[in-house]
Each structure stands twice: as structure tokens, then as C-alpha cells.
Enzyme design. Structure first.
Site, PDB file in Angstrom:
ATOM      1  N   LYS A 120     116.541 124.493  50.577  1.00 48.54           N
ATOM      2  CA  LYS A 120     116.816 123.476  49.557  1.00 48.54           C
ATOM      3  C   LYS A 120     116.688 122.105  50.184  1.00 48.54           C
ATOM      4  O   LYS A 120     116.904 121.949  51.384  1.00 48.54           O
ATOM      5  CB  LYS A 120     118.249 123.637  49.011  1.00 48.54           C
ATOM      6  CG  LYS A 120     118.441 123.021  47.657  1.00 48.54           C
ATOM      7  CD  LYS A 120     117.858 123.930  46.585  1.00 48.54           C
ATOM      8  CE  LYS A 120     118.164 123.492  45.194  1.00 48.54           C
ATOM      9  NZ  LYS A 120     117.977 124.623  44.258  1.00 48.54           N
TER      10      LYS A 120
HETATM   11  N1  GLU Z   1     115.332 124.742  41.770  1.00 46.36           N
HETATM   12  C1  GLU Z   1     115.188 126.042  41.191  1.00 46.36           C
HETATM   13  C2  GLU Z   1     116.346 126.928  41.608  1.00 46.36           C
HETATM   14  O1  GLU Z   1     117.388 126.461  41.990  1.00 46.36           O
HETATM   15  C3  GLU Z   1     113.836 126.656  41.465  1.00 46.36           C
HETATM   16  C4  GLU Z   1     113.503 126.863  42.905  1.00 46.36           C
HETATM   17  C5  GLU Z   1     112.065 127.312  43.151  1.00 46.36           C
HETATM   18  O2  GLU Z   1     111.368 127.619  42.210  1.00 46.36           O
HETATM   19  O3  GLU Z   1     111.710 127.351  44.325  1.00 46.36           O
HETATM   20  O4  GLU Z   1     116.285 128.116  41.488  1.00 46.36           O
END
Ligand code: GLU
Length: 430
Positions: A120
Site C-alpha cells: 500500500k
Molecule cells: N485500493 C483497492 C483495495 O484496497 C484496490 C487495490 C488494487 O486493486 O490493487 O483493495
């Protein structure tokens, strides 16, 4: 009329409980690790992020002044494949939050069994006060600062809170300029014209809708006419509301950072989206009773979809929740201290790492399509997403029954077991 912007911080602050999101994640991890009798070494390895990057991101603002923003990227675990996880732009971003979100990505990818690890990123900023050109500069400089970790085989970002397709296009372009050739698979959630996938924008909301459908089917409750409240009206909340309405649910409440609206007769999600486009915030929407976010969470309904921030359902308000089913569209909306209260009330919770996994599942499809250079129809994407979500829901339910635990601990147990299995097979590189 109230100035919605003034409400943002106080509403948000009222919400955020004192719980550290990383500890909230860890307490559930510990529970599942005990059930699995995880050996001591592996337990220690899985409790720690693999890599944590902190960068200073200087940006020449429109005013001519230079501002320096703080950015993070955390790779939690990459044993199952390249790290995968979004980038958020928000004033509330902290390293602890990014660590928790990266861990959740690891468990989420394992729950739906896609070949990714978890990561993240976040930048501490208030994007609502920044111009498009400032946001572009911020995105490009942040991308350049973490470029060593990025790559289709190493770490693949996506949109998250306050980031979107346009931001992903800048990430892709910046990375490609450094590599001297176009690399579409370095990021997902891109515009369709440049290698994005059909159905990606709606995917998280579609996954939430599918989980709601499966949960009600499991509980023997009809979906048609079920009353749903959706807290948070960004990409996840607004799409979930619209798709649930199409399945016959009544959307009785909705909210965004400016506050919420309740109408027992039902609201039209498309009308809410149109209002928000015209007025920026939901506040002032006339076709319902005005309520706060806090009131909305405890409003009368069958299904509650928290689709905004972490820690909104806490030990303080969990006892007042009237919903029979909670489908967690957001990451970490329920503080660990609320789990037992919800269990005691018999509320069926579809946890975040399952409920909102539709987004990363279609991100996986996008990455596969980019690497293959062959693109699927929206129907194919949606059918494959449905298959994975239905199967994963059933699998989590089965594990939760096997261990006599709730769906959240069932999902953690399934995920940690999968990640641990790969660690055992790969062994420890010394
Ligand atoms: N931000 C989204 C999540 O928390 C998608 C993450 C992604 O597709 O890599 O799942």
C-alpha cells in the site's frame, strides 16, 4: 446552507476511534494464527512488513511556494507474487495505517487466491485543496521516489482513497518514461484507452453487491426489498448502492464526508450521484431526512455497507447497530473492539478482506490482460469476477464453520494458511 467543507474534519475526527489500525489488524491475525497453530518462526515473519519506504515529496505549488509532502510505500509480503495495493492521498495517512492496509492487501489477495502479495502507498495531503497540476506533480515525484520498488513483477499500485484513473495514468507514464518504454502492467485501475480493464471501476462495488447477495442467501433473507444503508459515497459506496438497487434492494440511507441522508421509502443512487456531481458533496440533498454519519450507522436497515474510512464501527456504537448484515466495502471499518459486540448481537459480517476484494480481483484481470496484450469483454470480466467472489465467499464460510468462528476470523485463517503454505514451500533464504 451549511458549508460542507467545514464539516469534513470534525465529522472525520468524531469517527476515528483511538484504535491503531495496524494493531486492529494484528489482533485478528493473532487469533487466526492460534487457530492454525502457526509455528513460532513463521508467526514472527508474518507479523512484520517486508519493506517500508518513507519519502519526502517536494512540489512547486501554483502559488510559487515549494511544499514538501510525506509519502509512504509499504510492501507487507511478497511470497505469493508481486506486491499489489493502492495509493491513497489523504491528510489522515500515517505509516501505521499504510502498514495495516498493506497487510490487509496481503490477506485479501490470498482470500480470493490471486497470485499477488500485498502493499500500500499513501501521501499525506489534502487533495481537495490542490489543483490538477499540483496533483500531477505530486503523483509524478512520488512515483519517481519509489520507482525502485515498482514494476509489473515487483509492486503494482492501483487507485484507493482520493486517487483515480487519471492519477494511475500519471504513475504509468512516469514509470514508463524512466524505463524508456511503455509499461502498462505496472499499475492497474488505468483508463481503458491505455490498457485499463473493462469493469475495473465498478469492480469493488460489484464485489460488495455479490457478497451481499451471498450473505442474504445464506441467511435465508430475501434480497428484493431489503433495506440497505451505504456509508461513504465514493467509488465503492456509490457503485454498491446502484448495483444493490438494481437487485431490488431499497437504499434507505447514504452519506459522504459532509453527512448523510435517510429516507425509509428509498433513495435513488443515480440521483445522489448527480447531486454530488453538481454540488460536490451530498449535504443539502433534499429528498430525505438529514442525518450525521454516526446516526446513519445505527439507522434502521437490514444491510449496512460501511464504504468510507477505517474504525467507524467501534465498541462505542456497535451495540446500537440495527442491521442484520454488515458488508465491509471499506478497508478496516470495524475496530477490533467491536467484533465481539457484533457477534453477540448475531450480526453477520462479511469482512473487508472478502467484501471489497472485487477491486483487486479485477486489477489482477487487468494485469493479466496487459501482460497478454489481449483484452476481454466487460461480460467476461464480470462473469469471472462473480465466479471468484461466489467461490471465495463459500470458502470463507466453510472455514468459519470448520473452526466455529465468525466470517472475519474465517477469512484471516484461510488467508494466513495460504500465505504460510507458500513460505514453508519456499523455505527461508539465508
Ligand atoms: N485500493 C483497492 C483495495 O484496497 C484496490 C487495490 C488494487 O486493486 O490493487 O483493495
Amino acid at each position: 446552507m451549511t458549508d460542507a467543507k467545514q464539516l469534513i474534519r470534525p465529522e472525520r475526527d468524531r469517527f476515528l476511534a483511538d484504535e491503531n489500525p495496524f494493531e486492529a489488524m494484528m489482533s485478528r491475525f493473532d487469533y487466526a494464527a492460534q487457530l492454525l497453530r502457526l509455528d513460532g518462526g513463521l508467526y514472527k515473519v508474518l507479523r512484520n512488513p517486508e519493506k517500508q519506504i518513507i519519502v519526502s515529496v517536494p512540489v512547486a505549488m501554483d502559488s510559487g511556494e515549494v511544499e514538501v509532502f510525506t509519502g509512504y510505500r509499504v510492501l507487507y509480503n511478497t511470497s505469493r507474487g508481486p506486491a499489489k495495493g493502492g495509493i491513497r492521498f489523504d491528510l489522515g495517512v500515517t505509516l501505521e495505517e499504510v502498514k495495516a492496509l498493506a497487510a490487509w492487501m496481503t490477506w485479501k489477495c490470498a482470500v480470493v487466491n490471486i497470485p499477488f502479495g500485498g502493499s500500500k502507498g499513501g501521501v499525506v495531503c489534502d487533495p481537495t485543496t490542490m489543483s490538477a497540476s499540483e496533483l500531477e506533480k505530486l503523483t509524478r515525484r512520488y512515483t519517481a521516489s519509489i520507482i525502485e520498488t515498482l514494476g509489473p513483477d515487483s509492486d503494482v499500485p492501483a487507485p484507493d482513497m482520493n486517487t483515480n484513473e487519471r492519477v494511475m495514468a500519471w504513475v504509468m507514464d512516469t514509470y514508463s518514461m524512466h524505463k524508456r518504454h511503455t509499461v502498462t502492467a505496472v499499475v492497474t485501475g488505468k483508463p481503458i484507452e491505455m490498457g485499463g480493464s473493462a469493469g475495473r471501476r465498478e469492480a469493488t462495488g460489484r464485489g460488495c453487491m455479490i457478497c451481499t447477495r451471498e450473505a442474504l442467501r445464506h441467511l435465508g433473507m430475501p434480497l428484493g426489498g431489503a433495506a440497505a444503508v451505504v456509508q461513504g459515497f465514493g467509488n465503492v459506496g456509490s457503485v454498491t448502492a446502484e448495483l444493490l438497487r438494481r437487485e431490488g434492494c431499497r437504499i434507505v440511507g447514504a452519506s459522504d464526508v459532509s453527512g448523510g441522508v435517510y429516507n425509509a421509502k428509498g433513495l435513488d443512487p443515480q440521483d445522489l450521484v448527480a447531486w454530488r456531481q453538481a454540488h460536490r458533496y451530498l449535504s443539502g440533498y433534499p429528498k430525505g431526512e438529514r442525518v450525521t454519519n454516526e446516526e446513519l450507522l445505527t439507522a434502521e436497515c437490514d444491510v449496512l455497507v460501511p464504504a468510507a474510512l477505517e474504525n467507524v464501527i467501534t465498541a462505542r456504537n456497535a451495540g446500537d447497530i440495527k442491521a442484520k448484515v454488515i458488508v465491509e466495502g471499506a478497508n478496516g471499518p470495524t475496530a477490533a473492539g467491536a467484533d465481539d459486540i457484533l457477534d453477540r448481537k448475531g450480526i453477520f459480517v462479511v469482512p473487508d478482506i472478502l467484501a471489497n476484494a472485487g477491486g483487486v480481483t479485477v486489477s489482477y484481470f487487468e494485469w493479466v490482460q496487459d501482460r497478454g496484450g489481449y483484452f476481454w469483454s466487460e461480460e467476461t470480466v464480470n462473469n469471472r469476477l462473480t465466479e471468484i467472489m461466489v467461490h471465495s465467499f463459500g470458502h470463507v464460510l466453510e472455514v468459519s464453520k470448520r473452526y466455529s468462528v465468525n466470517m472475519r476470523i474465517g477469512a484471516y485463517t484461510l488467508a494466513i494458511d495460504r500465505v504460510a503454505a507458500v513460505h514453508r514451500l519456499r523455505g527461508l533464504y539465508a
